[in-house]
Design a protein around this motif. Structure first.
Motif, mmCIF file in Angstrom:
data_model
loop_
_atom_site.group_PDB
_atom_site.id
_atom_site.type_symbol
_atom_site.label_atom_id
_atom_site.label_comp_id
_atom_site.label_asym_id
_atom_site.label_seq_id
_atom_site.Cartn_x
_atom_site.Cartn_y
_atom_site.Cartn_z
ATOM 1 N N THR A 42 37.202 31.875 44.985
ATOM 2 C CA THR A 42 36.864 31.601 46.297
ATOM 3 C C THR A 42 38.014 31.290 47.523
ATOM 4 N N GLY A 43 39.228 31.109 46.726
ATOM 5 C CA GLY A 43 40.446 30.811 47.446
ATOM 6 C C GLY A 43 41.714 30.965 47.508
ATOM 7 N N ALA A 44 42.375 31.630 48.333
ATOM 8 C CA ALA A 44 43.902 32.303 48.656
ATOM 9 C C ALA A 44 44.406 31.419 47.551
ATOM 10 N N GLY A 45 44.722 29.725 48.086
ATOM 11 C CA GLY A 45 45.435 28.657 47.441
ATOM 12 C C GLY A 45 44.737 28.764 45.721
ATOM 13 N N GLN A 46 43.486 28.924 45.073
ATOM 14 C CA GLN A 46 43.621 28.842 44.199
ATOM 15 C C GLN A 46 43.964 30.006 43.346
ATOM 16 N N ARG A 47 43.785 30.483 44.062
ATOM 17 C CA ARG A 47 44.739 32.149 43.245
ATOM 18 C C ARG A 47 46.068 31.970 43.140
ATOM 19 N N GLU A 48 46.573 31.560 44.460
ATOM 20 C CA GLU A 48 47.889 30.577 43.569
ATOM 21 C C GLU A 48 48.670 30.011 42.392
ATOM 22 N N ARG A 49 47.584 29.088 42.461
ATOM 23 C CA ARG A 49 47.714 27.986 41.873
ATOM 24 C C ARG A 49 47.560 28.462 40.361
ATOM 25 N N LEU A 50 46.716 29.944 40.365
ATOM 26 C CA LEU A 50 45.944 29.962 38.908
ATOM 27 C C LEU A 50 46.966 30.822 38.263
ATOM 28 N N GLY A 51 47.922 31.490 39.112
ATOM 29 C CA GLY A 51 49.047 31.923 38.787
ATOM 30 C C GLY A 51 50.366 31.087 38.349
ATOM 31 N N GLN A 52 50.324 29.854 39.317
ATOM 32 C CA GLN A 52 51.667 29.339 39.154
ATOM 33 C C GLN A 52 51.658 29.018 37.944
ATOM 34 N N VAL A 53 50.291 28.238 37.445
ATOM 35 C CA VAL A 53 49.491 27.894 35.939
ATOM 36 C C VAL A 53 49.985 28.681 34.641
ATOM 37 N N ALA A 54 49.911 29.895 34.946
ATOM 38 C CA ALA A 54 49.829 31.244 33.689
ATOM 39 C C ALA A 54 51.596 31.054 33.778
ATOM 40 N N HIS A 55 52.371 31.208 35.108
ATOM 41 C CA HIS A 55 53.827 31.678 34.713
ATOM 42 C C HIS A 55 54.452 30.154 34.005
ATOM 43 N N GLU A 56 54.249 28.675 34.234
ATOM 44 C CA GLU A 56 54.157 28.150 33.567
ATOM 45 C C GLU A 56 54.508 27.908 31.719
ATOM 46 N N VAL A 57 52.878 27.837 31.256
ATOM 47 C CA VAL A 57 52.775 28.842 30.476
ATOM 48 C C VAL A 57 53.361 29.533 30.093
ATOM 49 N N ALA A 58 53.127 30.465 30.031
ATOM 50 C CA ALA A 58 54.382 31.731 29.724
ATOM 51 C C ALA A 58 55.392 32.210 30.388
ATOM 52 N N PRO A 59 56.390 31.691 30.844
ATOM 53 C CA PRO A 59 57.776 32.002 31.469
ATOM 54 C C PRO A 59 58.300 32.925 31.078
ATOM 55 N N GLU A 60 58.613 33.198 29.575
ATOM 56 C CA GLU A 60 58.312 34.747 29.632
ATOM 57 C C GLU A 60 58.636 36.160 29.902
ATOM 58 N N LEU A 61 56.978 35.615 30.720
ATOM 59 C CA LEU A 61 56.021 37.053 31.650
ATOM 60 C C LEU A 61 56.285 37.258 32.165
ATOM 61 N N HIS A 62 55.840 38.587 32.708
ATOM 62 C CA HIS A 62 55.903 38.915 34.317
ATOM 63 C C HIS A 62 54.751 38.724 34.416
ATOM 64 N N VAL A 63 54.149 37.588 35.939
ATOM 65 C CA VAL A 63 52.905 37.578 35.707
ATOM 66 C C VAL A 63 52.313 38.422 36.758
ATOM 67 N N HIS A 64 51.450 39.066 36.447
ATOM 68 C CA HIS A 64 50.424 39.700 37.485
ATOM 69 C C HIS A 64 49.218 39.498 37.861
ATOM 70 N N ASN A 65 49.435 38.878 39.086
ATOM 71 C CA ASN A 65 48.144 38.395 39.209
ATOM 72 C C ASN A 65 47.115 39.102 40.227
ATOM 73 N N GLU A 66 46.499 39.768 40.004
ATOM 74 C CA GLU A 66 45.130 40.546 40.506
ATOM 75 C C GLU A 66 43.535 39.942 40.277
ATOM 76 N N ILE A 67 43.935 38.602 40.628
ATOM 77 C CA ILE A 67 42.472 38.131 41.044
ATOM 78 C C ILE A 67 42.436 38.041 42.483
ATOM 79 N N ASN A 68 40.465 38.318 42.216
ATOM 80 C CA ASN A 68 40.217 38.838 44.146
ATOM 81 C C ASN A 68 40.328 37.922 44.087
ATOM 82 N N VAL A 69 40.309 37.181 45.937
ATOM 83 C CA VAL A 69 40.331 36.287 46.595
ATOM 84 C C VAL A 69 38.480 36.920 46.869
ATOM 85 N N VAL A 70 37.474 35.879 46.930
ATOM 86 C CA VAL A 70 36.131 36.152 47.839
ATOM 87 C C VAL A 70 35.534 35.176 48.476
ATOM 88 N N GLU A 71 34.681 35.819 49.789
ATOM 89 C CA GLU A 71 34.381 34.654 50.199
ATOM 90 C C GLU A 71 33.262 33.557 49.394
#
Length: 82
Positions: A42-71
């Motif tokens: 429900t927010g762009a900030g949350q979407r960015e944080r999810l991408g960041q956490v995923a990158h930290e856990v799996a830094p060797e992978l290219h993260v494609h953040n395809e999460i949709n932000v909905v109101e």
């Protein structure tokens, strides 16, 4: 190298348990060295944080953040489905 399903499970667990995200409904798919995040938040900030956490856990992978932000619906507001 760690099997893709184990990496995906680790990322999903981190998204659920990290205090910055606490997000359970995100799908993690791995294909080769590509990691895809899918779901809705429900927010762009949350979407960015999810991408960041995923990158930290799996830094060797290219993260494609395809999460949709909905109101977020205002509580008490009726949803109209056509």
């Amino acid at each position: 190298m760690e099997a893709p399903q184990y990496v995906a499970a680790r990322v999903q667990q981190a998204l659920a348990e990290d205090a910055r995200t606490n997000e359970l409904g995100i799908r993690v798919d791995i294909r080769g060295d590509q990691l895809f995040l899918r779901g809705q938040v429900t927010g762009a900030g949350q979407r960015e944080r999810l991408g960041q956490v995923a990158h930290e856990v799996a830094p060797e992978l290219h993260v494609h953040n395809e999460i949709n932000v909905v109101e977020a619906n205002v509580p008490g507001e009726d949803e109209h489905l056509d």
